[in-house]
Design an enzyme around this catalytic site. Sequence first.
Site, PDB file in Angstrom:
ATOM      1  N   GLY A 162      10.954  47.871 -12.052  1.00  0.00           N
ATOM      2  CA  GLY A 162      11.433  46.728 -11.299  1.00  0.00           C
ATOM      3  C   GLY A 162      12.584  46.050 -12.001  1.00  0.00           C
ATOM      4  O   GLY A 162      12.977  46.414 -13.117  1.00  0.00           O
TER       5      GLY A 162
ATOM      6  N   GLY B 168      14.751  41.969 -12.201  1.00  0.00           N
ATOM      7  CA  GLY B 168      14.824  40.566 -11.812  1.00  0.00           C
ATOM      8  C   GLY B 168      15.891  39.857 -12.602  1.00  0.00           C
ATOM      9  O   GLY B 168      16.708  40.484 -13.295  1.00  0.00           O
ATOM     10  N   GLY B 169      15.885  38.521 -12.522  1.00  0.00           N
ATOM     11  CA  GLY B 169      16.873  37.743 -13.241  1.00  0.00           C
ATOM     12  C   GLY B 169      16.756  37.863 -14.749  1.00  0.00           C
ATOM     13  O   GLY B 169      17.718  37.643 -15.486  1.00  0.00           O
TER      14      GLY B 169
ATOM     15  N   SER C  93      15.287  44.173 -16.687  1.00  0.00           N
ATOM     16  CA  SER C  93      14.621  45.293 -16.013  1.00  0.00           C
ATOM     17  C   SER C  93      13.341  45.662 -16.742  1.00  0.00           C
ATOM     18  O   SER C  93      13.209  45.441 -17.950  1.00  0.00           O
ATOM     19  CB  SER C  93      15.552  46.513 -15.954  1.00  0.00           C
ATOM     20  OG  SER C  93      16.762  46.184 -15.290  1.00  0.00           O
ATOM     21  N   VAL C  94      12.402  46.257 -15.999  1.00  0.00           N
ATOM     22  CA  VAL C  94      11.120  46.697 -16.562  1.00  0.00           C
ATOM     23  C   VAL C  94      11.011  48.209 -16.403  1.00  0.00           C
ATOM     24  O   VAL C  94      11.284  48.748 -15.329  1.00  0.00           O
ATOM     25  CB  VAL C  94       9.935  46.005 -15.870  1.00  0.00           C
ATOM     26  CG1 VAL C  94       8.619  46.507 -16.461  1.00  0.00           C
ATOM     27  CG2 VAL C  94      10.032  44.503 -16.013  1.00  0.00           C
TER      28      VAL C  94
ATOM     29  N   LYS D 209       9.812  45.383 -20.915  1.00  0.00           N
ATOM     30  CA  LYS D 209      10.747  44.486 -20.238  1.00  0.00           C
ATOM     31  C   LYS D 209      11.993  44.356 -21.106  1.00  0.00           C
ATOM     32  O   LYS D 209      11.958  43.758 -22.179  1.00  0.00           O
ATOM     33  CB  LYS D 209      10.112  43.118 -19.998  1.00  0.00           C
ATOM     34  CG  LYS D 209      11.027  42.164 -19.239  1.00  0.00           C
ATOM     35  CD  LYS D 209      10.265  41.010 -18.625  1.00  0.00           C
ATOM     36  CE  LYS D 209       9.753  40.040 -19.640  1.00  0.00           C
ATOM     37  NZ  LYS D 209       9.176  38.836 -19.012  1.00  0.00           N
TER      38      LYS D 209
ATOM     39  N   ASP E 282       5.755  28.785 -14.267  1.00  0.00           N
ATOM     40  CA  ASP E 282       6.293  29.771 -13.316  1.00  0.00           C
ATOM     41  C   ASP E 282       5.172  30.618 -12.723  1.00  0.00           C
ATOM     42  O   ASP E 282       5.274  31.846 -12.628  1.00  0.00           O
ATOM     43  CB  ASP E 282       7.332  30.659 -14.004  1.00  0.00           C
ATOM     44  CG  ASP E 282       8.313  31.272 -13.009  1.00  0.00           C
ATOM     45  OD1 ASP E 282       8.399  30.769 -11.868  1.00  0.00           O
ATOM     46  OD2 ASP E 282       8.991  32.249 -13.370  1.00  0.00           O
TER      47      ASP E 282
END
Length: 587
Positions: free
Chosen positions: A285, A287-288, A291-292, A306, A402
């Site tokens: 995946g 995101g901000g 990457s993972v 990550k 979060d």
Amino acid sequence: MNLKPQLPLICLLALIAIVHANDDCAPLRCGNLTIGYPFRLKTQPRNCGDPRFELDCENSTDRVVLIIEQEKFYVQNISYSDYTIRFVDPSLVDTNNCSIPLSSFPLSGSSCDQYMFETIDYQFMYIVNCMTRMESRVYIDASRCINGSGSSSSQQSYFYFLVGRTPPSEFDPSCTTVARVPGDFQNISGLPTSDVYEKLSKGFEMSWRYYNMSCEDDQGFFIVHITLLGIICLIALVTYKWQRRHLSADDKIEEFLRSQNNLMPIRYSYNEIKRITKGFKDKLGEGGYGSVFKGKLRSNHLVAVKLLGKAKTNGQDFISEVATIGRIHHVNVAKFVGFCVEGSKQALVYDFMLNGSLDKIIFSGEDKITLSWQKTFEIAIGVARGIEYLHRGCDTQILHFDIKPHNILLDENFVPKVSDFGLAKLYSVDDSIVSLTAARGTLGYIAPELVYKNIGGISYKADVYSFGMLLMEMIGKRKNLNEFVEHSSQTYFPSWVYDRFNQGEDIELGDAPLTSTEKTIVTKMIIAAFWCIQMKPTDRPSMSKVLEILDTDIKFLEMPPKPYQLLLESSSSTEDYLTKSTLVDYN
């Protein structure tokens, strides 16, 4: 309470306490190396470490020495995280030495009384002594101190390097093998002598993880004590590495790491991260944050790596994550395995979660996994327990800031794990109100007091609010704010649910009608969610109280006032709050 899941941890802590009590077996330093289990210095008692891995500390040079089968080797490095040890022939350490490396390192032991080292992806190179000069390119002159004839000490003796792929039977009859050394010698034909010695001077790496499985007594000994090694010795080793390595361009991160003396995770090099992920091959995946990638440790344990993108907060996200999750352990908190910091390269290593994140379960399309209401309820309780542990289960209070479906991971049994602590903050457990220089969170889950200061002070109740919004999305199997629903009254799901529920109407949540048991589950989740998303922080329950609500008979539960009433009185509209929330959408 079921203690079975806790037994391994309890036993491990007990063993650690026993080992720490024995100061004679504590890790020792020799030169720039830390010597700990399974290795032992010869000056330590026999019960320290494994007698098959006895090392010596050379007083005159502060070098770590291994003597095996009467051959002497210097130890260059020991990696307790990867179970590897790097050796070099002593003759190669002194650049002014004219001698030729003649030590042959044994491949592995054949019984329980011998060393059991295994090579790691190495070729072998022979050192041969020839009575005549060899002109073939595969024979490389091994002489370091050349006399007029190009031989070493004797006019009738010539030493050469010969790549190990050449069988000994094919050697020139005038040559005899005097040593065989492992190393990175895939192609040495035609190389200058100096280049070969440069390769040799880097030493060769061996693994001690492979041992004779027929030695039943030692098998349990290895398994238990190597596990202890990763906990006891690693802290001392990593602390030393922090003191001597200044590879990171971010001094703030290095200063933080040096100041931590109670971190358990492993520090990996960037090359190790690349090896674990097979060159970042399997992307899970993005995101901000970065990457993972899926990865595998040498033990075949699956992990998620990550890889953080360019930091926008001067390394604060990295520090927040390591400082919080790096010191805790709970069944409903993602397990932190290790990290990497090399200059601008930062990575975090976690246990791999087979079923991914909760958002993919409740928001996905036609291929989504359908969970029963009972399983959904169990996930909600697990998340609540994880957050409660962060708030009250540690010496310090950890506020996540979060909480959302994307940051709830599910293992193979759909046990939830709270993850992603990039926005987390640590506070004293005595702090009921905390200070923040800037709001933090994600649109749709951020508590209103983080936007409107007049609503109340910032506290752990911000996480309670986010959990309530998450509960709502678990109930509706949709985003709370959705402009594309069939009826405009359903645009904001919590408002629609409250009106229907408060008027005693049946709530349609899927194609099939709910059973009485499912209605009970949904009712508990709805009531708990509305208590959590009350506008004023003081009106929200603690996570302990939320767990009580979820465990209470519904006939004893009271529906709270409709949320947003206070907000509507102090602001033009609910949409104003939602608009302002977008200013702090960090993902």
